[in-house]
Write a protein that holds these residues in place. Structure first.
Motif, short mmCIF file in Angstrom:
data_model
loop_
_atom_site.label_atom_id
_atom_site.label_comp_id
_atom_site.label_asym_id
_atom_site.label_seq_id
_atom_site.Cartn_x
_atom_site.Cartn_y
_atom_site.Cartn_z
N ASP A 18 29.94 -6.02 7.62
CA ASP A 18 30.58 -7.09 6.87
C ASP A 18 32.10 -7.00 7.02
N PHE A 19 32.78 -8.11 6.68
CA PHE A 19 34.23 -8.09 6.65
C PHE A 19 34.71 -7.08 5.61
N THR A 20 35.80 -6.41 5.90
CA THR A 20 36.39 -5.47 4.94
C THR A 20 37.91 -5.58 5.02
N TYR A 21 38.60 -5.13 3.98
CA TYR A 21 40.05 -5.16 3.97
C TYR A 21 40.60 -4.22 5.04
N ALA A 22 41.70 -4.62 5.64
CA ALA A 22 42.37 -3.76 6.61
C ALA A 22 43.49 -3.00 5.91
N THR A 23 43.65 -1.74 6.27
CA THR A 23 44.72 -0.91 5.71
C THR A 23 45.53 -0.32 6.87
N ALA A 24 46.59 0.38 6.53
CA ALA A 24 47.43 1.01 7.56
C ALA A 24 46.64 2.05 8.36
N GLU A 25 45.57 2.60 7.75
CA GLU A 25 44.77 3.62 8.42
C GLU A 25 43.63 3.04 9.24
N THR A 26 43.38 1.73 9.13
CA THR A 26 42.28 1.11 9.86
C THR A 26 42.52 1.15 11.36
N VAL A 27 41.52 1.63 12.09
CA VAL A 27 41.61 1.67 13.55
C VAL A 27 40.79 0.50 14.11
N VAL A 28 41.44 -0.39 14.82
CA VAL A 28 40.79 -1.55 15.41
C VAL A 28 40.27 -1.18 16.79
N VAL A 29 39.05 -1.61 17.09
CA VAL A 29 38.48 -1.36 18.41
C VAL A 29 38.21 -2.68 19.11
N ARG A 30 38.01 -2.61 20.42
CA ARG A 30 37.76 -3.81 21.21
C ARG A 30 36.56 -4.58 20.65
N ALA A 31 36.67 -5.89 20.60
CA ALA A 31 35.62 -6.81 20.13
C ALA A 31 35.58 -6.94 18.62
N ASP A 32 36.42 -6.19 17.89
CA ASP A 32 36.52 -6.41 16.44
C ASP A 32 37.08 -7.81 16.18
N VAL A 33 36.60 -8.45 15.13
CA VAL A 33 37.16 -9.73 14.68
C VAL A 33 38.10 -9.43 13.53
N ILE A 34 39.32 -9.97 13.59
CA ILE A 34 40.30 -9.68 12.55
C ILE A 34 40.83 -10.97 11.93
N ILE A 35 41.28 -10.84 10.68
CA ILE A 35 41.93 -11.94 9.97
C ILE A 35 43.42 -11.63 9.90
N VAL A 36 44.23 -12.56 10.38
CA VAL A 36 45.67 -12.35 10.49
C VAL A 36 46.40 -13.45 9.74
N THR A 37 47.48 -13.09 9.04
CA THR A 37 48.30 -14.08 8.34
C THR A 37 49.76 -13.95 8.78
N GLY A 38 50.49 -15.04 8.62
CA GLY A 38 51.91 -15.05 8.95
C GLY A 38 52.37 -16.46 9.23
N LYS A 39 53.60 -16.60 9.70
CA LYS A 39 54.12 -17.90 10.08
C LYS A 39 53.23 -18.48 11.19
N THR A 40 53.04 -19.78 11.17
CA THR A 40 52.12 -20.43 12.09
C THR A 40 52.40 -20.06 13.54
N GLN A 41 53.64 -20.16 13.96
CA GLN A 41 53.98 -19.87 15.35
C GLN A 41 53.68 -18.41 15.70
N ALA A 42 53.91 -17.51 14.75
CA ALA A 42 53.68 -16.10 15.00
C ALA A 42 52.19 -15.79 15.16
#
Length: 239
Positions: A207-231
């Motif tokens: 399931d989706f889970t919160y990301a923290t500074a300690e979270t290690v992302v691996v290839r094929a992971d789906v992530i949720i990203v926020t920020g300015k639209t262009q960024a």
């Protein structure tokens, strides 16, 4: 005209303050039972809301009457009709009329005059939306434009989903680019390098889970990203 708009906004603010304790009221009037209004009404019903559906078309009202809490054939451009239907006592109303701009404006004006605090008004163009905003409508939605813009982002990029908010801020669902894989997010310096924040992560079979500074992302992971639209757009295009 300026004094009239000021009067409408003043009444709306007063009614909103008076009914602050009624925010748990799960009644909503949906005025206009076309594709947008009927779809919205059904979704609200599925969430346990009491929905009063109103339209000038008797055929539409008959079609949806069994699915809604209440339904009425009425012309809400007449403020007296709103009063008779009890809409003035609702804390939420949706103006789902799009094709008849004059009716949309008159009904929104009537709801504002009555002091209904939470009004969502559908607009079919930016000009229509600007008129509703200047009138004082708290929430203006342009479903066709917003959906078109969203799909365009999905078609032209690597994004799996895209939602844009006010002030040029967006939330994107995307497959994690290689630049953030194989290390904790805190070490990847995503925020300082790319101007975005990874807030969620989903691994295959999990399931989706919160990301923290300690979270290690691996290839094929789906992530949720926020920020300015262009960024976030630029980040989603990284390979």
């Amino acid at each position: 005209m300026g004094n009239y708009l000021h009067s409408l906004r003043k009444r709306r603010r007063k009614r909103e303050a008076d009914q602050h304790t009624q925010l748990g009221d799960q009644r909503v009037a949906v005025i206009g039972l076309g594709r947008f209004g009927s779809s919205l009404a059904h979704e609200l019903m599925s969430r346990g809301w009491d929905v009063l559906g109103i339209d000038t078309d008797a055929h539409l009202v008959q079609k949806y009457s069994d699915a809604l809490t209440h339904a009425a054939v009425a012309d809400c451009t007449d403020p007296e009709v709103l009063r008779q239907l009890g809409v003035n006592d609702f804390t939420s109303a949706v103006v789902g009329i799009g094709t008849d701009i004059e009716a949309s404006i008159l009904i929104t004006s009537n709801l504002l005059e009555a002091g209904v605090p939470n009004i969502w008004a559908k607009a079919i163009s930016r000009q229509h939306g600007q008129i509703l905003e200047r009138l004082g409508a708290p929430h203006v939605v342009l479903p066709e434009h917003e959906m078109g813009e969203r799909v365009a982002h999905l078609v032209t990029g690597r994004m799996l989903d895209f939602i844009q908010f006010d002030d040029d801020y967006a939330l994107v669902k995307t497959v994690a680019p290689e630049v953030v894989t194989g290390m904790p997010l805190g070490e990847s310096q995503v925020r300082s390098k790319y101007g975005v924040t990874v807030v969620g992560i989903k691994r295959a079979g999990e399931d989706f889970t919160y990301a923290t500074a300690e979270t290690v992302v691996v290839r094929a992971d789906v992530i949720i990203v926020t920020g300015k639209t262009q960024a976030v757009e630029a980040f989603a295009e990284l390979s």
